[in-house]
Design an enzyme around this catalytic site. Sequence first.
Site, PDB file in Angstrom:
ATOM      1  N   VAL A  27      -0.757 -63.586   6.968  1.00 49.32           N
ATOM      2  CA  VAL A  27      -0.057 -62.994   7.729  1.00 49.32           C
ATOM      3  C   VAL A  27      -0.725 -61.846   8.785  1.00 49.32           C
ATOM      4  O   VAL A  27      -0.559 -61.092   9.373  1.00 49.32           O
ATOM      5  CB  VAL A  27       0.788 -61.157   6.416  1.00 49.32           C
ATOM      6  CG1 VAL A  27       1.842 -60.339   6.799  1.00 49.32           C
ATOM      7  CG2 VAL A  27       1.683 -61.623   5.907  1.00 49.32           C
ATOM      8  N   SER A 119       5.082 -58.225  -1.843  1.00 49.65           N
ATOM      9  CA  SER A 119       6.233 -59.007  -1.986  1.00 49.65           C
ATOM     10  C   SER A 119       7.136 -58.766  -2.674  1.00 49.65           C
ATOM     11  O   SER A 119       7.906 -57.782  -3.319  1.00 49.65           O
ATOM     12  CB  SER A 119       5.401 -60.166  -2.455  1.00 49.65           C
ATOM     13  OG  SER A 119       6.010 -61.473  -3.060  1.00 49.65           O
ATOM     14  N   SER A 120       8.391 -59.753  -2.526  1.00 51.38           N
ATOM     15  CA  SER A 120       9.225 -60.160  -2.846  1.00 51.38           C
ATOM     16  C   SER A 120       9.776 -59.585  -4.277  1.00 51.38           C
ATOM     17  O   SER A 120      10.579 -59.902  -4.348  1.00 51.38           O
ATOM     18  CB  SER A 120      10.658 -60.429  -1.697  1.00 51.38           C
ATOM     19  OG  SER A 120      10.400 -61.417  -2.325  1.00 51.38           O
ATOM     20  N   CYS A 121       8.677 -60.154  -5.142  1.00 49.55           N
ATOM     21  CA  CYS A 121       8.522 -60.952  -6.347  1.00 49.55           C
ATOM     22  C   CYS A 121       8.835 -59.150  -7.890  1.00 49.55           C
ATOM     23  O   CYS A 121       8.388 -59.247  -8.171  1.00 49.55           O
ATOM     24  CB  CYS A 121       7.766 -61.650  -6.514  1.00 49.55           C
ATOM     25  SG  CYS A 121       6.055 -60.968  -6.796  1.00 49.55           S
ATOM     26  N   TYR A 148       1.310 -60.389 -11.101  1.00 49.70           N
ATOM     27  CA  TYR A 148       1.064 -60.085  -9.456  1.00 49.70           C
ATOM     28  C   TYR A 148       2.426 -59.398  -8.711  1.00 49.70           C
ATOM     29  O   TYR A 148       1.746 -58.077  -8.185  1.00 49.70           O
ATOM     30  CB  TYR A 148       1.859 -61.123  -8.549  1.00 49.70           C
ATOM     31  CG  TYR A 148       0.935 -61.150  -6.797  1.00 49.70           C
ATOM     32  CD1 TYR A 148       0.142 -61.067  -6.284  1.00 49.70           C
ATOM     33  CD2 TYR A 148       2.682 -61.571  -6.289  1.00 49.70           C
ATOM     34  CE1 TYR A 148       0.266 -61.170  -5.381  1.00 49.70           C
ATOM     35  CE2 TYR A 148       2.891 -61.611  -4.772  1.00 49.70           C
ATOM     36  CZ  TYR A 148       1.580 -60.844  -4.650  1.00 49.70           C
ATOM     37  OH  TYR A 148       1.670 -61.089  -2.554  1.00 49.70           O
ATOM     38  N   LYS A 152       1.603 -55.110  -7.074  1.00 52.38           N
ATOM     39  CA  LYS A 152       1.877 -54.105  -6.078  1.00 52.38           C
ATOM     40  C   LYS A 152       2.762 -53.406  -6.542  1.00 52.38           C
ATOM     41  O   LYS A 152       3.159 -52.862  -5.242  1.00 52.38           O
ATOM     42  CB  LYS A 152       2.684 -55.748  -5.012  1.00 52.38           C
ATOM     43  CG  LYS A 152       1.745 -56.775  -4.613  1.00 52.38           C
ATOM     44  CD  LYS A 152       1.296 -56.650  -3.336  1.00 52.38           C
ATOM     45  CE  LYS A 152       0.226 -57.735  -3.297  1.00 52.38           C
ATOM     46  NZ  LYS A 152      -0.297 -57.027  -2.172  1.00 52.38           N
ATOM     47  N   HIS A 191       2.673 -72.407  -1.767  1.00 52.48           N
ATOM     48  CA  HIS A 191       4.176 -71.855  -1.575  1.00 52.48           C
ATOM     49  C   HIS A 191       5.214 -73.070  -1.219  1.00 52.48           C
ATOM     50  O   HIS A 191       3.647 -73.720  -0.694  1.00 52.48           O
ATOM     51  CB  HIS A 191       4.719 -70.498  -0.756  1.00 52.48           C
ATOM     52  CG  HIS A 191       3.977 -69.344  -1.166  1.00 52.48           C
ATOM     53  ND1 HIS A 191       2.328 -68.834  -0.715  1.00 52.48           N
ATOM     54  CD2 HIS A 191       4.154 -68.693  -2.357  1.00 52.48           C
ATOM     55  CE1 HIS A 191       2.555 -66.892  -0.711  1.00 52.48           C
ATOM     56  NE2 HIS A 191       3.217 -67.192  -1.945  1.00 52.48           N
TER      57      HIS A 191
HETATM   58  O1  GFB Z   1       7.084 -70.992  -2.834  1.00 53.89           O
HETATM   59  P1  GFB Z   1       7.056 -70.762  -4.427  1.00 53.89           P
HETATM   60  O2  GFB Z   1       5.274 -71.270  -4.797  1.00 53.89           O
HETATM   61  O3  GFB Z   1       7.392 -69.213  -5.008  1.00 53.89           O
HETATM   62  O4  GFB Z   1       8.691 -71.224  -4.959  1.00 53.89           O
HETATM   63  P2  GFB Z   1       8.472 -68.133  -5.419  1.00 53.89           P
HETATM   64  C1  GFB Z   1      10.030 -71.697  -4.298  1.00 53.89           C
HETATM   65  C2  GFB Z   1      10.782 -72.234  -5.177  1.00 53.89           C
HETATM   66  O5  GFB Z   1      10.036 -73.982  -4.529  1.00 53.89           O
HETATM   67  C3  GFB Z   1      10.738 -72.821  -6.812  1.00 53.89           C
HETATM   68  C4  GFB Z   1      10.108 -74.905  -5.709  1.00 53.89           C
HETATM   69  O6  GFB Z   1      11.712 -72.774  -7.173  1.00 53.89           O
HETATM   70  C5  GFB Z   1       9.615 -74.656  -6.411  1.00 53.89           C
HETATM   71  O7  GFB Z   1       9.842 -74.442  -7.937  1.00 53.89           O
HETATM   72  N1  GFB Z   1       8.577 -76.334  -5.487  1.00 53.89           N
HETATM   73  C6  GFB Z   1       9.146 -77.232  -5.378  1.00 53.89           C
HETATM   74  C7  GFB Z   1       7.803 -75.792  -5.243  1.00 53.89           C
HETATM   75  N2  GFB Z   1       8.494 -77.637  -5.203  1.00 53.89           N
HETATM   76  C8  GFB Z   1       6.896 -77.478  -4.538  1.00 53.89           C
HETATM   77  C9  GFB Z   1       5.956 -77.525  -4.545  1.00 53.89           C
HETATM   78  O8  GFB Z   1       5.632 -78.470  -4.253  1.00 53.89           O
HETATM   79  N3  GFB Z   1       5.190 -76.452  -4.098  1.00 53.89           N
HETATM   80  C10 GFB Z   1       5.307 -75.019  -4.671  1.00 53.89           C
HETATM   81  N4  GFB Z   1       4.699 -73.888  -4.778  1.00 53.89           N
HETATM   82  N5  GFB Z   1       6.932 -75.020  -4.746  1.00 53.89           N
HETATM   83  C11 GFB Z   1       5.944 -67.178  -5.102  1.00 53.89           C
HETATM   84  C12 GFB Z   1       5.606 -65.982  -6.319  1.00 53.89           C
HETATM   85  O9  GFB Z   1       7.230 -67.372  -6.061  1.00 53.89           O
HETATM   86  O10 GFB Z   1       6.770 -66.071  -3.664  1.00 53.89           O
HETATM   87  C13 GFB Z   1       4.917 -64.877  -5.882  1.00 53.89           C
HETATM   88  O11 GFB Z   1       4.887 -66.349  -7.482  1.00 53.89           O
HETATM   89  C14 GFB Z   1       5.009 -64.141  -4.478  1.00 53.89           C
HETATM   90  O12 GFB Z   1       4.864 -63.671  -6.613  1.00 53.89           O
HETATM   91  C15 GFB Z   1       5.827 -65.688  -3.506  1.00 53.89           C
HETATM   92  O13 GFB Z   1       6.273 -63.291  -4.803  1.00 53.89           O
HETATM   93  C16 GFB Z   1       6.279 -64.654  -2.366  1.00 53.89           C
HETATM   94  O14 GFB Z   1       9.513 -67.636  -4.095  1.00 53.89           O
HETATM   95  O15 GFB Z   1       8.861 -69.035  -6.939  1.00 53.89           O
END
Ligand code: GFB
Length: 325
Positions: A27, A119-121, A148, A152, A191
């Site tokens: 960002v 963050s939206s979380c 986290y 925030k 992410h």
């Molecule tokens: O982007 P992500 O890690 O964040 O995961 P969140 C989103 C979704 O993608 C989950 C799936 O349902 C994961 O299970 N996913 C599938 C994967 N394959 C993968 C992979 O290889 N890597 C990852 N990372 N996910 C985060 C928060 O939540 O989002 C933070 O933990 C923050 O606090 C951020 O708010 C924006 O949207 O679930």
Amino acid sequence: MTVAHDFSPGELNREATFYVAGHRGLVGSAIVRRLESAGFENIVGRTSAELDLKNRDAVLGFFAELKPRYVVLAAAKVGGIMANSTYPVDFLSDNIRIQVNVLDASRQVDVERLLFLGSSCIYPKFAEQPIREESLLTGHLEPTNDAYAIAKIAGILHVQSVRRQYGLPWISAMPTNLYGPNDNFSPAGSHVLPALIRRYDEAVASGAASVVNWGSGSPRREFLHADDMADACLHLLEHFDGPDQVNVGSGTDVTIREIAETVASVVGYTGETEWDTTKPDGTPQKLLDVSKLARAGWTSKIPLSEGLERTVAWYRDHIGSLREK
Ligand code: GFB
């Protein structure tokens, strides 16, 4: 003694000192690009090696010398679902310290306009969709990122408190899931979007017959390009004032399965996709209500398809020099 500032909508001064905390991140780097294109002449950034934002004395000293007029706080310990749930102490402690130091230092030098990014979380796991700003603190958080989220939420309260106690017109914005250049593409820390880009691109290069993604693929997420986010940040700084956080999103969401299929097609992967349901899904849906932002005069401009193409191109240009954590 802190001097209260009144907010009046209009252009920020292009010659004033503008400090972007986190200027090399996803960002922060987009905000620097946006400020440069808008004609700001005194944009300041410091790497974490140059200035450790967790070090209170260093931060207070830096601000006392620089005396920035404007600040965006885009520096944070961030990560995907696995990093958040594995290292909650780091996400809580680092973020609280960074925020308290930067916000206290900004108040000591009367920063005129400050934007805090969260963050939206921060919203409850089962918040009504699309999520309105008023849903804050109305229910339990998603456990994989509660540490986290609490950090925030503390930042939002800190900004509101400064407004109340000192009369400085600072604001907070809560972005949805962001993606774009300078993101973290490391498999364990990233992410979902950068993780998928890397996984599918490597599968194309190696000729793998199948890839394995995390979770069930059924959660829904909203994605916004970092350049859109940066544009929204400048817009809010110039046109919006108010104590409550403003959601920043694209207004549409997709399932993780759909985004995986889209990434596979953009990178040219034609093999199989499997889902590892031992990995967490996280919140079932995270779609922000962006009507407050629309009323403030801003809507998203970069379609997901275009943003993805641009991010894949950036990723391919930077393989070999990517962050590994
Ligand atoms: O982007 P992500 O890690 O964040 O995961 P969140 C989103 C979704 O993608 C989950 C799936 O349902 C994961 O299970 N996913 C599938 C994967 N394959 C993968 C992979 O290889 N890597 C990852 N990372 N996910 C985060 C928060 O939540 O989002 C933070 O933990 C923050 O606090 C951020 O708010 C924006 O949207 O679930």
